[in-house]
Design an enzyme around this catalytic site. Structure first.
Site, mmCIF file in Angstrom:
data_model
loop_
_atom_site.group_PDB
_atom_site.id
_atom_site.type_symbol
_atom_site.label_atom_id
_atom_site.label_comp_id
_atom_site.label_asym_id
_atom_site.label_seq_id
_atom_site.Cartn_x
_atom_site.Cartn_y
_atom_site.Cartn_z
ATOM 1 N N ASP A 42 0.809 -1.085 0.005
ATOM 2 C CA ASP A 42 -0.017 0.119 -0.050
ATOM 3 C C ASP A 42 0.925 1.100 -0.113
ATOM 4 O O ASP A 42 1.556 1.560 0.807
ATOM 5 C CB ASP A 42 -0.914 -0.019 1.379
ATOM 6 C CG ASP A 42 -2.317 0.646 1.185
ATOM 7 O OD1 ASP A 42 -2.200 1.699 0.254
ATOM 8 O OD2 ASP A 42 -3.203 0.470 1.751
ATOM 9 N N ASP B 236 -2.856 4.747 -2.943
ATOM 10 C CA ASP B 236 -3.835 5.259 -2.243
ATOM 11 C C ASP B 236 -4.306 6.629 -2.597
ATOM 12 O O ASP B 236 -3.249 7.109 -2.784
ATOM 13 C CB ASP B 236 -3.480 4.998 -0.650
ATOM 14 C CG ASP B 236 -4.581 5.841 0.175
ATOM 15 O OD1 ASP B 236 -5.397 4.987 0.403
ATOM 16 O OD2 ASP B 236 -4.250 6.904 0.823
ATOM 17 N N HIS C 242 -11.212 -1.970 4.183
ATOM 18 C CA HIS C 242 -10.786 -1.263 5.199
ATOM 19 C C HIS C 242 -11.614 0.032 5.500
ATOM 20 O O HIS C 242 -11.694 0.752 6.677
ATOM 21 C CB HIS C 242 -9.398 -1.016 5.486
ATOM 22 C CG HIS C 242 -8.849 -0.081 4.384
ATOM 23 N ND1 HIS C 242 -8.745 -0.433 3.277
ATOM 24 C CD2 HIS C 242 -8.477 1.129 4.548
ATOM 25 C CE1 HIS C 242 -8.293 0.446 2.521
ATOM 26 N NE2 HIS C 242 -8.001 1.742 3.118
ATOM 27 N N ASP C 243 -12.381 0.479 4.356
ATOM 28 C CA ASP C 243 -13.101 1.917 4.293
ATOM 29 C C ASP C 243 -14.562 1.646 4.407
ATOM 30 O O ASP C 243 -14.911 2.501 4.100
ATOM 31 C CB ASP C 243 -12.548 2.453 3.203
ATOM 32 C CG ASP C 243 -11.213 3.413 3.265
ATOM 33 O OD1 ASP C 243 -10.690 3.479 4.528
ATOM 34 O OD2 ASP C 243 -10.529 3.730 2.379
#
Length: 576
Positions: A127, A228, A349-350
């Site tokens: 990431d 990201d 994760h969001d």
């Protein structure tokens, strides 16, 4: 991996596409490759497995569970950031891109983890958070120290003597994206939290710094990068005044600046081609053309993008309709049927948990509905992304009070709701359902204290249902969510038609069943998914001889032309 070319059939034109069609000449399918055929497993390291008793997951925890990860049949792992960080945004505020945050372990631990994955045939995706850094990064500390510092232009600054800068929206800060800094009497830009200043990608020195960071990790052996928030990296530095209410269409106004493609081509030359690595963009712009401009092979930018329409349809407890669900996935498949590649996902994760948003988390239906959703993910064209815990049906955690929230996004939204005079009871109802904290609870390994995640005090409360939902209890149950997931990854691996085959929606208007076919040459699969909590049937008189590939109930019935499915039943049939 053996290389070969698959010739696709003419793409199905899906009715209801609201975006302009892509004008393009027919071109042969790009070469098949590992990242198209792979199944990706996303790990949130803070919540995966703790080995030193401090309550936080660590790299050694991932190492300890490598055999488990391999058993899932996944071929790629993407981990959320573990770089050195003040953890304002749980690692998405990086203070040193070449260092491991000590509580996760050491660089030696990372190298052992990477070697362990490669020994098991698993690729690793890093990431990369380079739209912004932490305000504790040395670049920013230098940048804010004086206006003539060599690092000043590593970030976006607005001199206060020019007056207040034009309003720009911040996703995490109700006060907007410009933050005043008294040290040099200037404002700096932050699209997210004030502790996450945006890097100035228009500065070529910044771009070279980023490429050098990517090279550092590529030389260690990472196989790919997840970029990201990258669609926001390039800025219009004329800082125009945007119309009132523009923040409701944030991507349109703040994302996909034309210069972004120049930078991606440069990144491709400097890193991606040179090291033969894979790169996926978070986001896909606001149109199909935006997405193609990111990932079409001849553009030499990125290889894959993932869009947010699939999760945007279920942001509130009112949920989604199956008609919406079919429409979103059918439109995106149609747009990428000839070239380009996208990810297929329903959680990360969001977002909150997959089964709460798209299935049925009740004890009666949690198992079949999660199996049904995993069947969908693993039978669509595109690379499937599975979030840790979804392979066992982990659910949302009840958090009705704002005091329990630690996530900077949740707290920022709450402050905005207070400032705007919103109905806070209704706001908390939606937050409790949709908060990304739901997807960050510790992994439920067994029924021991703290679900086997840690011997210490977990950084976040373990979901109370861990005694019923855990890996150990499902591992030996052939009918569990976990073992159905394992079977589905094998089905996908053994049947290239589920990777490269054409997709065709069947009976679009059916209220309960999502039916579609996948076709590659002479091979054809039929996928039948009952999205309802009751028996439902679909008439398919043209379907004759079939062979069951997978069935989460193992007993679908057929009455003449009608295929009768139980609640949340998922069946894949091979046409004879």
């Amino acid at each position: 991996m053996k290389k070969f070319l698959w010739q696709l059939l003419i793409a199905l034109l899906v009715v209801g596409c609201t975006q302009a069609p892509i004008k393009e000449e027919a071109k042969p399918l790009e070469e098949a490759t590992w990242w198209k055929e792979g199944v990706l497993y996303q790990i949130y390291p803070q919540s995966f497995k703790d080995t030193d008793g401090d309550g936080f997951g660590d790299l050694n925890g991932v190492i300890e569970k490598l055999d488990y990860i391999q058993s899932l049949g996944v071929t790629m792992v993407w981990m959320n950031p573990f770089f050195d960080s003040p953890l304002v945004d749980n690692g998405y505020d990086v203070s040193d891109y070449r260092a491991i945050l000590p509580r996760y372990g050491t660089m030696e631990d990372f190298e052992r983890m990477l070697d362990g994955m490669h020994e098991r045939g698993i690729k690793f995706v890093l990431d990369v958070v380079v739209n912004h850094s932490s305000n504790q990064h040395e670049w920013f500390l230098q940048s804010r120290s004086s206006r003539d510092n060599p690092y000043r232009d590593y970030y976006h600054w607005w001199p206060a003597e020019k007056g207040e800068p034009p309003y720009r929206h911040s996703l995490f800060d109700p006060g907007g994206a410009w933050e005043y800094d008294s040290l040099t009497n200037a404002y700096y830009l932050h699209t997210f939290a004030e502790e996450q200043p945006d890097l100035n990608w228009e500065n070529p020195k910044v771009r070279q710094e980023v490429y050098d960071i990517m090279k550092f990790w590529a030389e260690k052996g990472v196989d790919g990068f997840r970029m990201d928030a990258f669609q926001f990296a390039s800025k219009d530095t004329t800082w125009p005044e945007f119309p009132e209410g523009h923040e409701k269409d944030f991507i349109k106004w703040y994302g996909m600046r034309p210069q972004l493609h120049e930078y991606l081509k440069e990144m491709n030359r400097e890193v991606i081609e040179k090291y033969d690595v894979f790169a996926v963009a978070e986001g896909a712009g606001s149109t199909f053309q935006d997405a193609h401009d990111l990932v079409d092979a001849e553009r030499k930018e990125l290889q894959m993008a993932y869009h947010f329409e699939s999760v945007d349809m279920s942001r509130t407890p009112e949920g989604y309709t199956l008609s919406q669900f079919k429409d979103v996935f059918s439109r995106w498949d149609s747009a990428f049927s000839k070239k380009g590649w996208i990810a297929i996902f329903l959680s990360n994760h969001d977002n909150s948990r997959l089964v709460n948003r798209f299935g049925n988390p009740s004890p009666e239906f949690r198992t079949p509905s999660t199996q049904m959703l995993n069947t969908f993910l693993l039978s669509m064209r595109g690379t499937p992304y599975t979030y840790y815990g979804d392979e066992i049906g982990m659910t949302n955690i009840d958090m009705p009070n704002i005091e329990e929230y630690v996530d900077v996004e949740a707290i920022g939204k709450y402050k905005t709701a207070v400032a705007n005079g919103e109905d806070l009871a209704e706001f908390m109802k939606v937050l409790n359902y949709s908060s990304r904290e739901n997807g960050r609870t510790p992994m439920q390994w067994d029924d021991s204290e703290n679900a086997g995640f840690t011997t210490g005090t977990p950084w976040k409360r373990v979901n109370e249902n861990y005694k019923e939902i855990n890996v150990a209890s499902q591992d030996s149950d052939p009918n569990s969510i976990l073992n159905h997931f394992r079977k589905m990854t094998k089905v996908r691996k053994d049947n290239p038609v589920l990777v490269y085959g054409d997709y065709e929606l069947i009976q679009k208007e059916h209220p309960d069943i999502y039916a579609y076919s996948r076709t590659l040459g002479e091979e054809k699969m039929l996928v039948l998914l009952n999205f309802s909590n009751q028996n439902s049937s679909i008439d398919l008189p043209e379907i004759e001889g079939v062979e069951t590939v997978i069935d989460n109930y193992k007993d679908y019935t057929r009455d003449g032309a009608a295929f009768v499915l139980k609640p949340y039943q998922a069946v894949i049939l091979k046409m004879k």
